[in-house]
Design an enzyme around this catalytic site. Structure first.
Site, PDB file in Angstrom:
ATOM      1  N   GLU A  43      97.597  -1.816  78.877  1.00 24.45           N
ATOM      2  CA  GLU A  43      98.818  -2.621  78.872  1.00 24.45           C
ATOM      3  C   GLU A  43      99.492  -2.551  80.243  1.00 24.45           C
ATOM      4  OE1 GLU A  43     102.869  -3.032  76.089  1.00 24.45           O
ATOM      5  OE2 GLU A  43     101.505  -1.330  75.841  1.00 24.45           O
ATOM      6  N   LYS A  50     103.246 -10.242  74.032  1.00 24.47           N
ATOM      7  CA  LYS A  50     103.336  -9.203  73.003  1.00 24.47           C
ATOM      8  C   LYS A  50     104.359  -9.624  71.957  1.00 24.47           C
ATOM      9  CE  LYS A  50     103.750  -4.142  72.659  1.00 24.47           C
ATOM     10  NZ  LYS A  50     103.967  -2.894  73.429  1.00 24.47           N
ATOM     11  N   CYS A  69      99.018  -2.779  71.924  1.00 19.34           N
ATOM     12  CA  CYS A  69      99.600  -1.463  71.629  1.00 19.34           C
ATOM     13  C   CYS A  69     100.339  -1.410  70.290  1.00 19.34           C
ATOM     14  CB  CYS A  69     100.512  -1.048  72.775  1.00 19.34           C
ATOM     15  SG  CYS A  69     100.871   0.734  72.810  1.00 19.34           S
ATOM     16  N   PRO A  79     109.047  30.780  89.853  1.00 15.46           N
ATOM     17  CA  PRO A  79     109.586  32.124  89.637  1.00 15.46           C
ATOM     18  C   PRO A  79     108.826  32.778  88.469  1.00 15.46           C
ATOM     19  CG  PRO A  79     111.339  30.481  89.797  1.00 15.46           C
ATOM     20  CD  PRO A  79     110.057  29.741  89.628  1.00 15.46           C
ATOM     21  N   LEU A  80     107.969  33.735  88.761  1.00 15.62           N
ATOM     22  CA  LEU A  80     107.112  34.377  87.759  1.00 15.62           C
ATOM     23  C   LEU A  80     107.780  35.666  87.307  1.00 15.62           C
ATOM     24  CD1 LEU A  80     104.500  34.524  86.150  1.00 15.62           C
ATOM     25  CD2 LEU A  80     103.367  35.450  88.188  1.00 15.62           C
ATOM     26  N   SER A  81     108.343  35.649  86.100  1.00 15.48           N
ATOM     27  CA  SER A  81     109.184  36.754  85.635  1.00 15.48           C
ATOM     28  C   SER A  81     108.411  37.871  84.964  1.00 15.48           C
ATOM     29  CB  SER A  81     110.225  36.214  84.651  1.00 15.48           C
ATOM     30  OG  SER A  81     109.581  35.785  83.454  1.00 15.48           O
ATOM     31  N   GLY A  82     107.177  37.604  84.588  1.00 16.91           N
ATOM     32  CA  GLY A  82     106.439  38.585  83.790  1.00 16.91           C
ATOM     33  C   GLY A  82     106.559  38.330  82.305  1.00 16.91           C
ATOM     34  N   GLY A  83     107.293  37.251  81.922  1.00 15.98           N
ATOM     35  CA  GLY A  83     107.399  36.855  80.521  1.00 15.98           C
ATOM     36  C   GLY A  83     106.404  35.761  80.192  1.00 15.98           C
ATOM     37  N   ILE A  84     106.323  35.423  78.910  1.00 17.01           N
ATOM     38  CA  ILE A  84     105.258  34.516  78.481  1.00 17.01           C
ATOM     39  C   ILE A  84     105.512  33.069  78.889  1.00 17.01           C
ATOM     40  CG2 ILE A  84     106.148  33.913  76.193  1.00 17.01           C
ATOM     41  CD1 ILE A  84     103.180  34.466  75.234  1.00 17.01           C
ATOM     42  N   ASP A  85     106.770  32.655  79.055  1.00 12.77           N
ATOM     43  CA  ASP A  85     107.037  31.266  79.424  1.00 12.77           C
ATOM     44  C   ASP A  85     106.567  30.960  80.845  1.00 12.77           C
ATOM     45  OD1 ASP A  85     108.093  30.683  76.962  1.00 12.77           O
ATOM     46  OD2 ASP A  85     110.165  31.032  77.556  1.00 12.77           O
ATOM     47  N   SER A  86     107.007  31.759  81.814  1.00  9.97           N
ATOM     48  CA  SER A  86     106.551  31.532  83.190  1.00  9.97           C
ATOM     49  C   SER A  86     105.065  31.828  83.320  1.00  9.97           C
ATOM     50  CB  SER A  86     107.356  32.376  84.182  1.00  9.97           C
ATOM     51  OG  SER A  86     107.216  33.758  83.911  1.00  9.97           O
TER      52      SER A  86
END
Length: 726
Positions: free
Chosen positions: A45, A114, A175, A358-365
């Site tokens: 499309e 469309k 679509c 910013p790598l914090s050591g937590g699971i999100d980053s």
């Protein structure tokens, strides 16, 4: 054996407003389709403009450029001898339409607007276009003068019609029309159309492909026929990732399927079909009666162009394509592949020097970091496969060496920068070490520092200016003091991240310098609850995990631990989620879920009920009274009293406890809603995303929740329930 026809659909990696390159990819796809013997080619499309142009669709220039690009296609004689279905916007009698242009041998046969526009969720098509509201009717469109010269006439048919060839009949839908209850292909099938084209701009969402596939298969399972589904691929300049997966379906069975995730600019999918097989499938008496009774008759545009040749029907090297089992990725794979492809598109097309997180050591980053590593793996695979565009982009971006990086780790070291910003009292050695080990495993350029001096300088401003020395909660400070000190740290990290993003390429001696894109790592649950500091490290250039919940992130990390051979990820999975913004003592370690007053799984439930099920506070309470009530029916044979009928672990609570959780969520959702107005753009992955820009549009100033009528209704319902229990 009947009449054999080879047909083609495609997925194109288009880019909004990239007219010339978009047209180049269209031309390349047509040539590839011809080389594979196809007589019909359908594309995505709005493929000439790119799907995500937004309000640029209101600009007159855009329509001029579309015709200029179409002229290039029509003038190219190497694109003749194939029926071409191309997508672009067209203005007709002062009205803007989203159109398909069916072309053959340098001429336009039909402009098909469309009819049903997508106007919910991520889509605002009626802001830019008007639907064609006259089924099976048409008018004559006055062609631009540049096209009249090629056409040999001044006008062409504009409206809903079909193309008739000596051997079959072809109809187009676009679509959203496929997904409507009264889809055009139903009426076209009853009027004898055998080949249907669908040109889509369909975005990626976790677990969505299976639903999309079922709807596409149903289009021909009941009525018979061949369905060609085309879709865009990649990030075309917005929050959406278009996940390709071009398909060809015959009588409800998939006979060809393209890749859902790819870095290829052009992917053409072909299949050989037997027209007699389509007709035999439609031999049911009830279908014939409905077709004979149908008053939905389409104008047929007659052409002498044949899709099948009698002499080829007896070629022993040709045969109809066989049904195949559709390929559907697991959600963990979808996360790895969609984010990897999206991040590469964003980086390559923004022409920046790389990423910083910013790598914090937590699971999100950690999850965002692994997504970038997934990107590097995909890019190296594409280079090894000879993807010319990716190789060109890598040479432009990876400037620290003269040669192309050989491994994902080598590429990661050139493009990806991780920075741990600790505090002497708040940050644990465990998080610092996890960040270092992960960086080492993927090869990123890592910086390990403390921000105590920056934090203390900001804190001293309060002491000096206001004669006020705030304390943390564990030091006897008030709630407001505790929040102030946490936010100083959080916002200092955001400023530091951008400082390093601007300086690192130059400091590392990158030829030409450059700037890094800063990545955020706030998951959808935290945004929904408002469990983040406004203008902290959640403020970034792009947030890959912004619409993914914590449970899916954990599943992704567990999958990546094995599939990416990153054993260090196990420590992230077992760690307690913590912001590490308060001092650690022998008796206290900050916990995310304790701070929020609810679990991440509960946040997912609230998010889906609020957005997907469209429930307010009172409706959510009513629903959860049944689903979370202690007297609900448990799964048969289960030893876990907290399992629901689907076997999922859910609370088993009294009505008053459920009411408190519901009210707590909606209170914090309301008071923190203002944070969503500044939320970092995130890749759309979930159906309850909090994206305030286009997907979840609500006020950001609410009346006090605990004074609201909805909360009073909840309290009255609790009293009634408890009274009935007594």
């Amino acid at each position: 054996m009947g009449h054999l026809v080879t047909v083609a659909t495609c997925a194109l990696r288009q880019f909004a407003l990239d007219f010339e390159n978009n047209t180049g990819r269209i031309i390349k796809s047509i040539k590839q389709a011809k080389e594979l013997g196809a007589k019909v080619r359908v594309g995505p499309e709005l493929e000439i403009t790119g799907f995500g142009c937004g309000d640029h669709f209101l600009e007159q220039d855009l329509y001029l450029h579309c015709w200029e690009m179409l002229e290039r296609i029509l003038r190219d004689v190497t694109l003749h001898d194939i029926l071409i279905d191309v997508g672009m916007p067209v203005q007709h009698r002062g009205v803007r339409y989203d159109c398909r242009l069916i072309c053959l041998d340098g001429k336009v046969l039909l402009i098909r607007p469309k009819m049903w526009l997508a106007n919910d969720g991520n889509y605002f098509e009626m802001r830019h276009f008007t639907p064609w509201l006259r089924p099976r009717e048409y008018e004559m469109y006055h062609l631009p003068r540049r096209i009249q010269k090629l056409q040999g006439s001044t006008h062409v048919m504009f409206g809903e019609a079909v193309i008739s060839t000596p051997d079959t009949c072809i109809g187009a839908e676009t679509c959203e029309e496929l997904f409507t209850p009264d889809a055009p292909h139903i009426h076209m099938a009853l009027d004898g159309v055998e080949i249907f084209t669908n040109s889509s701009g369909s975005h990626f969402e976790l677990r969505k492909l299976d639903r999309r596939l079922q709807l596409i298969q149903e289009a021909t399972r009941k009525s018979g026929g061949c369905y060609l589904y085309a879709n865009q691929h990649g990030c075309d300049g917005d929050r959406l990732y278009f996940d390709g997966c071009a398909m060809i379906i015959v009588n409800g069975e998939v006979v060809a399927q393209g890749r859902q995730f790819s870095l290829d600019d052009v992917e053409v999918v072909t299949a050989t079909i037997d027209l007699e097989e389509l007709r035999a499938y439609r031999a049911a008496a009830s279908r014939g009666l409905q077709a004979a009774k149908s008053a939905a008759k389409y104008e047929r545009i007659q052409t002498t162009f044949k899709l099948s040749l009698d002499e080829e029907d007896w070629a022993l090297n040709r045969a109809p394509s066989l049904p195949m089992k559709p390929r559907i990725h697991q959600p963990e794979e979808e996360i790895a592949l969609s984010t990897g492809c999206y991040l590469w598109d964003y980086l390559a097309r923004s022409r920046q020097a790389g990423f910083l997180i910013p790598l914090s050591g937590g699971i999100d980053s950690c999850a965002t970091t692994v997504m970038v590593f997934s990107m590097c793996r995909l890019v190296i695979e594409a280079c090894k496969a000879g993807n010319e565009q990716v190789v060109e982009d890598v040479k432009r971006l990876a400037k620290y060496t003269d040669s192309i990086p050989k491994t994902a780790q080598d590429l990661c070291n050139q493009l990806f920068h991780t920075i741990y910003m600790g505090m002497s009292q708040q940050s644990s050695q465990e998080t610092r070490e996890r960040a270092r080990v992960l960086s080492e495993a993927i090869g990123s350029y890592h910086v390990n520092l403390d921000i105590d001096e920056v934090y203390n300088a900001q804190r001293y401003l309060l002491v000096k200016s206001l004669n006020f020395n705030p304390k943390f909660k564990v030091e006897g400070g008030s709630y407001q003091e505790n929040q102030t000190l946490q936010n100083i740290q959080a916002r200092s990290r955001m400023v530091t991240a951008y400082e390093f993003a601007q300086s690192l390429p130059e400091a590392r001696g990158r030829p030409g310098g450059g700037t890094l894109l800063v990545l955020g790592s706030a998951n959808v649950g935290e945004s929904l609850r408002g469990y983040l500091t406004k203008y902290d490290c959640s403020s970034a250039d792009i947030n890959p995990i912004g619409s993914i919940d914590k449970s899916d992130l954990k599943r992704f990390i567990a999958w990546a631990e094995k599939n990416f051979d990153l054993p260090c990820l196990h420590d992230f999975l077992t760690a307690v989620p913590t912001a590490e913004l308060e001092p650690i003592t022998e008796s206290y370690i900050q916990s995310d879920e304790a701070d929020m007053g609810m679990t991440y799984d509960e946040l997912t439930t609230f998010g889906r009920l609020r957005k997907v099920h469209k429930l307010g506070p009172y409706g959510v309470f009513q629903r959860l009274s049944h689903e979370w009530g202690k007297d609900r029916v448990r799964a048969a044979g289960s030893n876990n009293n907290n399992n629901d009928l689907d076997g999922n672990n859910t609370p088993a609570l009294e009505p008053r406890a459920i009411a408190e959780k519901v009210k707590r969520f909606f209170h914090y959702y309301a008071v923190n809603r203002h944070k969503m107005t500044t939320l970092t753009p995130s890749l759309h992955c979930n159906d309850y995303s909090t994206d305030d820009n286009r997907f979840d549009m609500r006020p950001f100033l609410y009346p006090p929740s605990f004074e609201s009528w909805a909360f009073k209704k909840i309290d009255m319902e609790v009293e009634r329930m408890e009274g009935r229990g007594r």
